[in-house]
Design an enzyme around this catalytic site. Structure first.
Site, PDB file in Angstrom:
ATOM      1  N   HIS A  27       0.770  -1.232   0.198  1.00 39.24           N
ATOM      2  CA  HIS A  27       0.256   0.112   0.069  1.00 39.24           C
ATOM      3  C   HIS A  27       0.868   1.346   0.148  1.00 39.24           C
ATOM      4  O   HIS A  27       1.492   1.556   1.010  1.00 39.24           O
ATOM      5  CB  HIS A  27      -0.957   0.058   1.284  1.00 39.24           C
ATOM      6  CG  HIS A  27      -1.767  -1.073   1.319  1.00 39.24           C
ATOM      7  ND1 HIS A  27      -1.468  -2.527   1.729  1.00 39.24           N
ATOM      8  CD2 HIS A  27      -3.194  -1.373   1.281  1.00 39.24           C
ATOM      9  CE1 HIS A  27      -2.334  -3.350   1.778  1.00 39.24           C
ATOM     10  NE2 HIS A  27      -3.445  -2.557   1.383  1.00 39.24           N
ATOM     11  N   HIS A 260      -4.136   3.347  -3.451  1.00 34.06           N
ATOM     12  CA  HIS A 260      -4.347   2.755  -2.011  1.00 34.06           C
ATOM     13  C   HIS A 260      -3.447   1.398  -1.776  1.00 34.06           C
ATOM     14  O   HIS A 260      -2.706   1.401  -1.332  1.00 34.06           O
ATOM     15  CB  HIS A 260      -5.817   2.445  -1.729  1.00 34.06           C
ATOM     16  CG  HIS A 260      -6.027   1.723  -0.346  1.00 34.06           C
ATOM     17  ND1 HIS A 260      -5.713   2.366   0.806  1.00 34.06           N
ATOM     18  CD2 HIS A 260      -6.267   0.398  -0.241  1.00 34.06           C
ATOM     19  CE1 HIS A 260      -6.136   1.263   1.532  1.00 34.06           C
ATOM     20  NE2 HIS A 260      -6.302   0.284   1.256  1.00 34.06           N
ATOM     21  N   GLU A 408     -17.389  -5.033  24.198  1.00 36.08           N
ATOM     22  CA  GLU A 408     -16.488  -6.237  24.216  1.00 36.08           C
ATOM     23  C   GLU A 408     -15.370  -6.226  23.424  1.00 36.08           C
ATOM     24  O   GLU A 408     -14.256  -6.521  23.806  1.00 36.08           O
ATOM     25  CB  GLU A 408     -17.308  -7.520  23.937  1.00 36.08           C
ATOM     26  CG  GLU A 408     -18.163  -7.883  24.839  1.00 36.08           C
ATOM     27  CD  GLU A 408     -19.543  -7.348  24.844  1.00 36.08           C
ATOM     28  OE1 GLU A 408     -20.508  -7.550  25.719  1.00 36.08           O
ATOM     29  OE2 GLU A 408     -19.640  -6.231  23.965  1.00 36.08           O
ATOM     30  N   HIS A 470     -28.071 -16.602  23.865  1.00 33.31           N
ATOM     31  CA  HIS A 470     -27.306 -16.506  25.007  1.00 33.31           C
ATOM     32  C   HIS A 470     -26.616 -17.825  25.399  1.00 33.31           C
ATOM     33  O   HIS A 470     -25.865 -17.819  26.342  1.00 33.31           O
ATOM     34  CB  HIS A 470     -28.103 -15.677  26.042  1.00 33.31           C
ATOM     35  CG  HIS A 470     -27.949 -14.334  25.901  1.00 33.31           C
ATOM     36  ND1 HIS A 470     -28.701 -13.639  24.804  1.00 33.31           N
ATOM     37  CD2 HIS A 470     -27.700 -13.297  26.690  1.00 33.31           C
ATOM     38  CE1 HIS A 470     -28.747 -12.378  24.971  1.00 33.31           C
ATOM     39  NE2 HIS A 470     -28.063 -11.925  25.994  1.00 33.31           N
TER      40      HIS A 470
END
Length: 661
Positions: A27, A260, A408, A470
């Site tokens: 890149h 890029h 999380e 869950h």
């Protein structure tokens, strides 16, 4: 000549572009556009010493936009780290020091493996958070031995990722004012202009998060960039400096997505050199003036560390006890031998292993002072608070109970930075099913060999009424499949003590403690043998053959099922060996004779039991064995009902064992 020059900027640009060109992969766009801000930071503001890349009080630099790695390697080479021209020429090649994305503990001067976009922003938050805590712990009014900044370079892509948003929100809440984020704002991603997907006002968003925000319109203006960084160091908030750049600056495809992620090509590279007045045909050229300026700068860098060493000498004399504690924290050594520490192994009662873990954590918090962790808003459920410690906040940075909020992914990336920073033993906690939100950074914990401890509770259909969303099913198999990642699923309090002892003694990779919501019996035969990963709880040998008729194996809550099945099978004339296997990964590291002693090949009738996907167990049960597991999602019902309906019962264990024998 000073290192802060256009000549240095162009040196970095062309070392980077040529590395990509030679590899025919990489890149070049970010290095061509962001070289000025990198030069200003590394040569004008950031305190670091290439002669000692592990100097404890160095400023940290995180390349969140890790695809621009050739720029980082060029910086490391020019400033004098152990990265040679040959290393640059071997960019992205087998066995090189210069892989496609920067890797922790692989290349001198690389602070952390950022991997996918956005995680580096969270890593930077973790570094700044660690600095503030150790400063609060060890600094004295007259001597500050922890006093540095964390800098990160990110792009538009990083700031589109949710993990970055989670982390910067938390950084604002905590007022981590020694965190400075340089935003390479070039309005281009792989698919083209950011107008197609990213039109928000980033500065306003960061202001809403509680950050100080500056904007520089000319990304080539070293003086403006330097001034902005110096101003950012004066605020009581974390800082974002948005720097408008042109991706692929100077190349024929500048300002487009075409520059890029593809090499410029020989013709375009030549055109870029002509445009930027780089008047040499020599590849990987570092002008003498730049090399000499770097050597002069290195004297300043060494002086920074020398001055710090003088502070340390004064600190040792004035605060010898605290210095001894500093050395223990930095060494990673445990103050006690956990296997021989009797208090850890004192266990009674039939309780959930999440409650067992809470007991162990709070025993350990008294003897392991650098435990540092918390949960994603679930401490009352994961039981992951240290009761003798206070909570970290901007008003109390010496606190070591952490509140990550419902974040999380950021929590896990931040914990990686805690471990990479040094001096801390981090742990994080959450419901086991939510490890799907944590997985990208858990994988990087393992890749980097960082000893992050994961407390993951509510480990199975034992979650019950919360239902299939869950209830973990495939998560055990998923974590077990990660190289260098250890999973411990204990069956009672003594095995939980073993899990904690193993996790804290492991310094070259992460460990997950998979813990139950429901109460489990304390079995008389369990104990320190769990440190082997698998061991025999009860054994019956057939007098006629001199070996068991069947091997019963399980982890966690299902150990109780095989334990209770054994005497029933004995009444039916079947002699069973009961094996607890809390950690398949640890068992796999045992020498072959020890494995054979526990799982003898001569016994082909084998039954494994686990309240999750059976995937992975067939390695131990073999062609003639069987696995009782769950190969579908759960349901909403009381836990006892679910275990019965899904065949996780003593009766089913007995029947399936009889069928095998």
């Amino acid at each position: 000549m000073t290192i802060l020059s256009e000549n240095t900027v162009n040196t970095l640009r062309f070392l980077s572009a040529e590395a990509v060109q030679k590899a025919n992969s990489g890149h070049p766009g970010l290095p061509l556009g962001a070289a000025p801000m990198a030069t200003a930071l590394w040569g004008g503001v950031m305190k670091h010493n290439p002669k000692n890349s592990k100097w404890a009080n160095r400023d940290r630099f995180v390349l969140s936009a890790g695809h621009g790695s050739s720029l980082l390697y060029s910086l490391l080479h020019v400033f004098g780290y152990d990265v040679s021209i040959d290393d640059l020429k071997n960019f992205r090649q087998w066995g090189s020091k210069t892989p496609g994305h920067p890797e922790y503990a692989h290349t001198d001067g690389v602070e952390i493996t950022t991997g996918p976009l956005g995680q580096g922003v969270a890593n930077a938050v973790g570094f700044a958070w660690a600095e503030s805590h150790l400063a609060a712990k060890f600094n004295k009014p007259d001597i500050k031995i922890v006093d540095h900044y964390t800098y990160a370079l990110c792009g538009d892509g990083c700031l589109q990722e949710g993990v970055a948003a989670e982390a910067v929100s938390l950084a604002g809440t905590l007022a981590l004012n020694k965190l400075i984020l340089l935003y390479d704002s070039n309005d281009i991603t792989i698919e083209g202009s950011t107008d197609i997907s990213f039109t928000e006002n980033v500065g306003k968003r960061f202001e809403a998060y509680g950050w100080d925000v500056q904007k520089i319109e000319d990304g080539n203006d070293l003086a403006q960039i330097l001034a902005a960084i110096e101003k950012a160091k004066l605020t009581d908030k974390p800082s974002l400096i948005e720097i408008k750049t042109t991706i692929g600056y100077g190349s024929p495809k500048q300002g487009t997505s075409g520059v890029h992620g593809s090499p410029l090509g020989a013709e375009a590279l030549a055109a870029t050199k002509a445009k930027l007045n780089w008047n040499t045909d020599e590849e990987f050229h570092v002008p003498d003036q730049v090399a000499e300026a770097a050597k002069e700068w290195q004297k300043t860098a060494q002086a920074w560390e020398d001055d710090w060493n003088k502070l340390v000498a004064a600190y040792k004399a004035a605060y010898p006890t605290l210095w001894q504690e500093w050395e223990i924290w930095q060494s990673g050594r445990l103050p006690v031998d956990l296997e021989k520490w009797d208090e850890l192994w004192q266990c009674d009662g039939n309780i959930a292993t999440r409650a067992s873990s809470e007991i162990m954590l709070n025993r350990l918090s008294k003897v392991v002072p650098n435990l540092f962790g918390g949960s994603a808003d679930l401490a009352p459920s994961t039981l992951s608070m240290m009761k003798d410690r206070k909570s970290y906040s901007k008003e109390a940075p010496d606190g070591s109970n952490l509140h990550f909020g419902i974040r999380e992914h950021a929590m896990t990336a931040i914990a990686n930075a805690f471990a990479a920073y040094g001096g801390l033993r981090p742990y994080v906690a959450g419901f086991f099913v939510f490890c799907d939100y944590m997985k990208p950074s858990m994988r990087l914990s393992a890749l980097m060999g960082l000893p992050v401890i994961y407390i993951l509770t509510h480990d199975s259909i034992g979650v019950g009424e919360d239902g299939p969303t869950h209830q973990p099913i495939e998560q055990l198999a998923s974590l077990r499949s990660i190289p260098n990642f250890t999973v411990f699923r204990p069956c009672d309090t003594k095995e939980t003590a073993a899990a904690w002892a193993y996790a804290l003694n492991k310094t070259d990779g992460p460990t997950a403690l998979i813990l139950s919501r429901q109460n489990l019996p304390l079995l008389p035969e369990t104990g320190k043998s769990a440190l082997k990963g698998a061991y025999i709880l009860k054994d019956e040998t057939n007098p006629a053959t001199g070996k068991p008729d069947i091997l019963l194996m399980a982890s966690g809550s299902e150990v109780e099922l095989i334990y209770k099945a054994q005497p029933i099978l004995k009444e039916a004339g079947i002699h069973a060996r009961v094996i607890s296997m809390p950690s398949l990964e640890v068992f796999d590291t045992l020498p072959y004779p020890e494995q054979e002693e526990i799982l003898p090949k001569a016994v082909r009738a084998r039954l494994a039991v686990e309240a999750g996907s059976p995937f992975g167990w067939h390695k131990y049960t073999g062609l003639d064995g069987d696995v009782i597991g769950i190969d579908h999602f759960g349901a909403s019902a009381p836990a006892a009902v679910l275990f019965g309906e899904l065949g996780l019962t003593v009766e089913n264990v007995v029947n399936r064992a009889k069928a095998l024998v």
